[in-house]
Design a protein around this motif. Structure first.
Motif, short mmCIF file in Angstrom:
data_model
loop_
_atom_site.label_atom_id
_atom_site.label_comp_id
_atom_site.label_asym_id
_atom_site.label_seq_id
_atom_site.Cartn_x
_atom_site.Cartn_y
_atom_site.Cartn_z
N PRO A 215 95.07 42.54 58.03
CA PRO A 215 96.46 42.24 57.68
C PRO A 215 96.67 40.74 57.60
O PRO A 215 96.03 39.96 58.32
N VAL A 216 97.54 40.33 56.71
CA VAL A 216 97.93 38.93 56.62
C VAL A 216 99.14 38.73 57.54
O VAL A 216 100.17 39.38 57.38
N LEU A 217 99.00 37.82 58.50
CA LEU A 217 100.04 37.61 59.50
C LEU A 217 101.00 36.50 59.07
O LEU A 217 100.64 35.61 58.29
N ASP A 218 102.21 36.55 59.59
CA ASP A 218 103.24 35.60 59.18
C ASP A 218 102.83 34.16 59.49
O ASP A 218 103.20 33.24 58.74
N HIS A 219 102.09 33.95 60.57
CA HIS A 219 101.74 32.58 60.96
C HIS A 219 100.38 32.15 60.42
O HIS A 219 99.87 31.10 60.78
N ASP A 220 99.79 32.95 59.53
CA ASP A 220 98.44 32.63 59.04
C ASP A 220 98.41 31.34 58.23
O ASP A 220 99.35 31.02 57.49
N THR A 221 97.32 30.62 58.40
CA THR A 221 96.95 29.50 57.54
C THR A 221 95.70 29.92 56.79
O THR A 221 95.06 30.91 57.15
N PRO A 222 95.32 29.18 55.75
CA PRO A 222 94.06 29.53 55.07
C PRO A 222 92.87 29.58 56.03
O PRO A 222 92.01 30.45 55.91
N ASP A 223 92.84 28.67 57.01
CA ASP A 223 91.72 28.65 57.95
C ASP A 223 91.72 29.85 58.89
O ASP A 223 90.68 30.45 59.16
N SER A 224 92.89 30.21 59.42
CA SER A 224 92.94 31.35 60.35
C SER A 224 92.63 32.65 59.62
O SER A 224 91.95 33.54 60.15
N LEU A 225 93.13 32.76 58.40
CA LEU A 225 92.86 33.96 57.61
C LEU A 225 91.38 34.03 57.25
O LEU A 225 90.75 35.10 57.34
N ALA A 226 90.81 32.90 56.88
CA ALA A 226 89.39 32.85 56.53
C ALA A 226 88.52 33.27 57.70
O ALA A 226 87.52 33.98 57.53
N ALA A 227 88.90 32.85 58.90
CA ALA A 227 88.11 33.19 60.09
C ALA A 227 88.09 34.69 60.33
O ALA A 227 87.06 35.28 60.68
#
Length: 216
Positions: free
Chosen positions: A159-171
């Motif tokens: 899931p894509v979270l509201d506080h996601d950044t490209p780096d956190s999502l990539a991880a």
């Protein structure tokens, strides 16, 4: 059990390569990593492979003056000399021409950090956030002449979270990649997943195993 001989093609540190090597350490796994090949002599993944006792090779694309087919013929010769059965692309940062793709049709797989057919190409995590999608992930597919195309073997989603950044999502997506790539290789090496008609993957009674996998 006869294990398939695998070549992993890398250009950098080989993050997914590590997951594949770990999976292949299990004697029951239907594939063995027989070669790691890079187009860059300074690729950190080469040393990682050597640490595991895996043979390595380098075909520096810069030596071919932009002649992609000559470069790929050299790669192909090494693959054949090592009696490779399946080629796995793991961060191999070269766009392949039809020459090599056709030579290994149905025997070459790749992983892409998005749920194909969405977000082909680069900057997939940034684009997913910009589009506001609620699910993102990774796809393992057979390689075709079109970039980030070819029959899909398996997908993993987060899931894509509201506080996601490209780096956190990539991880988080990378964690999914490390799960689905070994599974996809297992399916291909065992013959449970293969291309039929060039447009789809047949899985026989393994449809459940190759359905999209979702991790919270």
């Amino acid at each position: 059990m006869s294990r398939k001989k695998i070549a992993i093609l890398i250009s950098g540190r080989g993050s997914n390569m590590g997951a594949l090597i770990s999976a292949a350490m299990d004697p029951s796994f239907p594939a063995e990593i027989s070669l790691v090949l890079s187009n860059r002599p300074d690729a950190k993944g080469l040393q990682r492979a050597q640490d595991f006792g895996i043979p390595t090779a380098v075909v520096d694309h810069k030596d071919f003056g932009g002649d992609r087919e000559a470069f790929e013929k050299s790669v192909d010769e090494i693959l054949k000399a090592n009696k490779i059965d399946i080629v796995v692309l793991a961060g191999f940062m070269r766009i392949l021409s039809p020459y090599l793709v056709n030579a290994w049709a149905g025997r070459m797989i790749n992983i892409h950090p998005a749920l194909l057919p969405s977000f082909k190409g680069l900057a997939t995590h940034e684009r997913a956030l910009e589009e506001g999608v609620k699910l993102h992930g990774a796809t393992v597919h057979f390689v075709s002449a079109e970039m980030d195309d070819g029959p899909i073997i398996i997908q993993g989603a987060v899931p894509v979270l509201d506080h996601d950044t490209p780096d956190s999502l990539a991880a988080r997506v990378l964690g999914v990649e490390h799960k689905i790539y070994p599974k996809a290789l297992e399916l291909v090496a065992s013959g449970k997943a293969k291309v039929k008609g060039g447009t789809k993957v047949t899985t026989g009674d393994t449809a459940e195993a190759t359905a999209p996998l979702i991790w919270p």
